[in-house]
Design a protein around this motif. Structure first.
Motif, PDB file in Angstrom:
ATOM      1  N   ALA A  91       0.725  -1.217   0.099  1.00  0.00           N
ATOM      2  CA  ALA A  91       0.087   0.017  -0.079  1.00  0.00           C
ATOM      3  C   ALA A  91       0.958   1.278   0.194  1.00  0.00           C
ATOM      4  CB  ALA A  91      -0.916   0.097   1.130  1.00  0.00           C
ATOM      5  N   GLU A  92       2.048   1.207   0.706  1.00  0.00           N
ATOM      6  CA  GLU A  92       3.142   2.154   0.587  1.00  0.00           C
ATOM      7  C   GLU A  92       3.604   2.414  -0.483  1.00  0.00           C
ATOM      8  OE1 GLU A  92       5.547   2.051   4.075  1.00  0.00           O
ATOM      9  OE2 GLU A  92       3.676   1.977   5.520  1.00  0.00           O
ATOM     10  N   ASP A  93       3.991   1.418  -1.051  1.00  0.00           N
ATOM     11  CA  ASP A  93       4.855   1.312  -2.511  1.00  0.00           C
ATOM     12  C   ASP A  93       4.440   0.150  -3.258  1.00  0.00           C
ATOM     13  OD1 ASP A  93       6.523   1.304  -4.684  1.00  0.00           O
ATOM     14  OD2 ASP A  93       8.590   1.478  -3.218  1.00  0.00           O
ATOM     15  N   ALA A  94       3.426   0.403  -4.213  1.00  0.00           N
ATOM     16  CA  ALA A  94       3.148  -1.055  -4.974  1.00  0.00           C
ATOM     17  C   ALA A  94       4.387  -1.614  -6.171  1.00  0.00           C
ATOM     18  CB  ALA A  94       2.001  -0.481  -5.736  1.00  0.00           C
ATOM     19  N   THR A  95       5.345  -0.685  -6.104  1.00  0.00           N
ATOM     20  CA  THR A  95       6.275  -1.070  -7.097  1.00  0.00           C
ATOM     21  C   THR A  95       7.387  -1.982  -6.500  1.00  0.00           C
ATOM     22  OG1 THR A  95       7.664   0.690  -6.558  1.00  0.00           O
ATOM     23  CG2 THR A  95       6.115   0.928  -8.332  1.00  0.00           C
ATOM     24  N   LEU A  96       7.084  -2.471  -5.149  1.00  0.00           N
ATOM     25  CA  LEU A  96       7.935  -3.237  -4.605  1.00  0.00           C
ATOM     26  C   LEU A  96       7.930  -4.692  -5.323  1.00  0.00           C
ATOM     27  CD1 LEU A  96       7.662  -2.379  -0.795  1.00  0.00           C
ATOM     28  CD2 LEU A  96       9.589  -1.962  -2.093  1.00  0.00           C
ATOM     29  N   SER A  97       9.218  -5.362  -5.322  1.00  0.00           N
ATOM     30  CA  SER A  97       9.212  -6.869  -6.198  1.00  0.00           C
ATOM     31  C   SER A  97       8.964  -7.839  -5.066  1.00  0.00           C
ATOM     32  CB  SER A  97      10.367  -7.032  -6.713  1.00  0.00           C
ATOM     33  OG  SER A  97      11.664  -7.037  -5.668  1.00  0.00           O
ATOM     34  N   ALA A  98       8.780  -8.896  -5.326  1.00  0.00           N
ATOM     35  CA  ALA A  98       8.599 -10.080  -4.536  1.00  0.00           C
ATOM     36  C   ALA A  98       9.835 -10.424  -3.842  1.00  0.00           C
ATOM     37  CB  ALA A  98       8.120 -11.234  -5.356  1.00  0.00           C
ATOM     38  N   GLY A  99      10.719 -10.360  -4.628  1.00  0.00           N
ATOM     39  CA  GLY A  99      12.267 -10.358  -3.871  1.00  0.00           C
ATOM     40  C   GLY A  99      12.455  -9.221  -2.889  1.00  0.00           C
ATOM     41  N   ALA A 100      12.148  -8.067  -3.032  1.00  0.00           N
ATOM     42  CA  ALA A 100      12.327  -7.126  -2.250  1.00  0.00           C
ATOM     43  C   ALA A 100      11.656  -7.169  -0.797  1.00  0.00           C
ATOM     44  CB  ALA A 100      11.936  -5.802  -2.776  1.00  0.00           C
ATOM     45  N   LEU A 101      10.330  -7.416  -1.155  1.00  0.00           N
ATOM     46  CA  LEU A 101       9.261  -7.991   0.025  1.00  0.00           C
ATOM     47  C   LEU A 101      10.022  -9.223   0.899  1.00  0.00           C
ATOM     48  CD1 LEU A 101       6.026  -7.372  -1.637  1.00  0.00           C
ATOM     49  CD2 LEU A 101       6.832  -6.163   0.273  1.00  0.00           C
ATOM     50  N   GLY A 102      10.403 -10.243   0.082  1.00  0.00           N
ATOM     51  CA  GLY A 102      10.878 -11.411   0.765  1.00  0.00           C
ATOM     52  C   GLY A 102      12.129 -10.846   1.663  1.00  0.00           C
ATOM     53  N   ARG A 103      12.849 -10.053   1.198  1.00  0.00           N
ATOM     54  CA  ARG A 103      14.141  -9.844   1.951  1.00  0.00           C
ATOM     55  C   ARG A 103      13.653  -8.967   3.173  1.00  0.00           C
ATOM     56  NH1 ARG A 103      15.897  -9.092  -3.126  1.00  0.00           N
ATOM     57  NH2 ARG A 103      15.431  -6.818  -3.354  1.00  0.00           N
ATOM     58  N   ARG A 141      -7.368  -4.564  -5.502  1.00  0.00           N
ATOM     59  CA  ARG A 141      -8.376  -4.269  -6.397  1.00  0.00           C
ATOM     60  C   ARG A 141      -7.398  -3.814  -7.815  1.00  0.00           C
ATOM     61  NH1 ARG A 141     -12.694  -0.625  -3.946  1.00  0.00           N
ATOM     62  NH2 ARG A 141     -10.964   0.720  -3.728  1.00  0.00           N
ATOM     63  N   GLY A 142      -6.046  -3.545  -7.677  1.00  0.00           N
ATOM     64  CA  GLY A 142      -5.532  -2.799  -9.142  1.00  0.00           C
ATOM     65  C   GLY A 142      -4.281  -2.157  -8.439  1.00  0.00           C
ATOM     66  N   GLN A 143      -3.541  -1.658  -9.463  1.00  0.00           N
ATOM     67  CA  GLN A 143      -2.578  -0.723  -9.128  1.00  0.00           C
ATOM     68  C   GLN A 143      -2.841   0.777  -9.917  1.00  0.00           C
ATOM     69  OE1 GLN A 143       0.680  -3.348 -10.499  1.00  0.00           O
ATOM     70  NE2 GLN A 143       1.565  -2.998  -8.405  1.00  0.00           N
ATOM     71  N   ARG A 144      -2.397   1.854  -9.182  1.00  0.00           N
ATOM     72  CA  ARG A 144      -2.664   2.874  -9.997  1.00  0.00           C
ATOM     73  C   ARG A 144      -1.491   3.962  -9.275  1.00  0.00           C
ATOM     74  NH1 ARG A 144      -8.469   4.556  -7.684  1.00  0.00           N
ATOM     75  NH2 ARG A 144      -8.706   2.557  -8.620  1.00  0.00           N
ATOM     76  N   LEU A 145      -1.447   5.126 -10.225  1.00  0.00           N
ATOM     77  CA  LEU A 145      -0.827   5.840  -9.840  1.00  0.00           C
ATOM     78  C   LEU A 145      -1.308   6.848  -8.999  1.00  0.00           C
ATOM     79  CD1 LEU A 145       1.053   6.958 -13.415  1.00  0.00           C
ATOM     80  CD2 LEU A 145       1.893   5.802 -11.639  1.00  0.00           C
ATOM     81  N   ASP A 146      -0.440   7.668  -7.998  1.00  0.00           N
ATOM     82  CA  ASP A 146      -1.046   8.477  -7.185  1.00  0.00           C
ATOM     83  C   ASP A 146      -0.528  10.017  -7.817  1.00  0.00           C
ATOM     84  OD1 ASP A 146      -1.959  10.334  -5.237  1.00  0.00           O
ATOM     85  OD2 ASP A 146      -0.424   9.639  -3.829  1.00  0.00           O
ATOM     86  N   LEU A 147      -1.290  10.585  -8.528  1.00  0.00           N
ATOM     87  CA  LEU A 147      -1.109  11.774  -9.186  1.00  0.00           C
ATOM     88  C   LEU A 147      -1.124  12.916  -8.469  1.00  0.00           C
ATOM     89  CD1 LEU A 147      -3.218  11.268 -12.597  1.00  0.00           C
ATOM     90  CD2 LEU A 147      -0.689  10.575 -12.124  1.00  0.00           C
ATOM     91  N   ASP A 148      -0.257  13.948  -8.545  1.00  0.00           N
ATOM     92  CA  ASP A 148      -0.247  15.160  -7.799  1.00  0.00           C
ATOM     93  C   ASP A 148      -1.058  16.099  -8.695  1.00  0.00           C
ATOM     94  OD1 ASP A 148       0.248  18.055  -6.871  1.00  0.00           O
ATOM     95  OD2 ASP A 148       2.384  17.104  -6.355  1.00  0.00           O
ATOM     96  N   GLN A 149      -2.200  16.291  -8.191  1.00  0.00           N
ATOM     97  CA  GLN A 149      -3.195  17.185  -8.745  1.00  0.00           C
ATOM     98  C   GLN A 149      -2.731  18.781  -8.891  1.00  0.00           C
ATOM     99  OE1 GLN A 149      -6.949  16.648  -6.561  1.00  0.00           O
ATOM    100  NE2 GLN A 149      -7.512  14.725  -7.677  1.00  0.00           N
ATOM    101  N   GLN A 150      -2.075  19.234  -8.006  1.00  0.00           N
ATOM    102  CA  GLN A 150      -1.486  20.822  -8.140  1.00  0.00           C
ATOM    103  C   GLN A 150      -0.563  20.795  -9.320  1.00  0.00           C
ATOM    104  OE1 GLN A 150      -2.940  23.168  -6.678  1.00  0.00           O
ATOM    105  NE2 GLN A 150      -2.259  23.274  -4.487  1.00  0.00           N
ATOM    106  N   ALA A 151       0.528  19.678  -9.443  1.00  0.00           N
ATOM    107  CA  ALA A 151       1.327  19.885 -10.507  1.00  0.00           C
ATOM    108  C   ALA A 151       0.841  19.738 -11.927  1.00  0.00           C
ATOM    109  CB  ALA A 151       2.204  18.470 -10.241  1.00  0.00           C
ATOM    110  N   LEU A 152      -0.360  18.988 -11.854  1.00  0.00           N
ATOM    111  CA  LEU A 152      -1.267  18.736 -13.174  1.00  0.00           C
ATOM    112  C   LEU A 152      -2.025  20.088 -13.489  1.00  0.00           C
ATOM    113  CD1 LEU A 152      -1.881  15.127 -12.901  1.00  0.00           C
ATOM    114  CD2 LEU A 152      -0.366  16.077 -14.510  1.00  0.00           C
ATOM    115  N   GLY A 153      -2.015  21.188 -12.619  1.00  0.00           N
ATOM    116  CA  GLY A 153      -2.802  22.380 -12.709  1.00  0.00           C
ATOM    117  C   GLY A 153      -4.510  22.232 -12.000  1.00  0.00           C
TER     118      GLY A 153
END
Length: 151
Positions: free
Chosen positions: A16-28, A51-63
């Motif tokens: 939930a904090e970082d959905a890009t963590l690999s199984a290897g990193a989580l295992g370690r 339920r899936g993975q999504r990007l957390d977009l910065d709304q301010q940076a997108l205007g």
């Protein structure tokens, strides 16, 4: 509902904090082999915990500098009018979430806009003309102190 142990909950929090963590990193991190971590993640996915993975977009940076929560009260209620409203509101890109709620209003919408005049345009031209809209109440978000995270 799937039975979760402490290790499952720790994996869920980490992802939930970082959905890009690999199984290897989580295992370690949690003292598992990469295949064991992968099997646990696969079991959680299969059970529907993720339920899936999504990007957390910065709304301010997108205007998009303004977020408004709208309470919507429908003029008429019934299965057909609810479905018609939901279908129409989901077609508005500025409406980020649509929540059917119990209480003073029938729906709560999270709407983003570039600024207040842009919000007024969205409100007048897109939201107030939706089928069944009877009443609205707006709350402008000043700051957000806590973002949703793991349960």
């Amino acid at each position: 509902m799937i039975a979760l142990d402490d290790l499952d909950r720790a994996l869920i929090r980490a992802l939930a904090e970082d959905a890009t963590l690999s199984a290897g990193a989580l295992g370690r991190r949690f003292g598992l082999s990469q295949p064991a971590a992968w099997r646990r993640i696969k079991r959680l996915r299969k059970a529907g915990v993720f339920r899936g993975q999504r990007l957390d977009l910065d709304q301010q940076a997108l205007g998009f500098g303004v977020t408004v929560f709208l309470g919507v009260k429908l003029a008429t209620k019934g299965r057909l009018s609810l479905a018609e409203f939901e279908r129409a509101v989901q077609a508005i890109p500025e409406v980020q979430t649509v929540e059917h709620v119990l209480g003073m209003y029938d729906y709560r919408l999270r709407v983003v806009a570039r600024d207040l005049s842009d919000f007024e345009r969205v409100l007048r031209r897109r939201i107030m003309v939706l089928p069944g809209v009877g009443g609205l109440d707006a709350n402008v978000l000043l700051s957000e102190e806590r973002r949703p995270g793991p349960l």
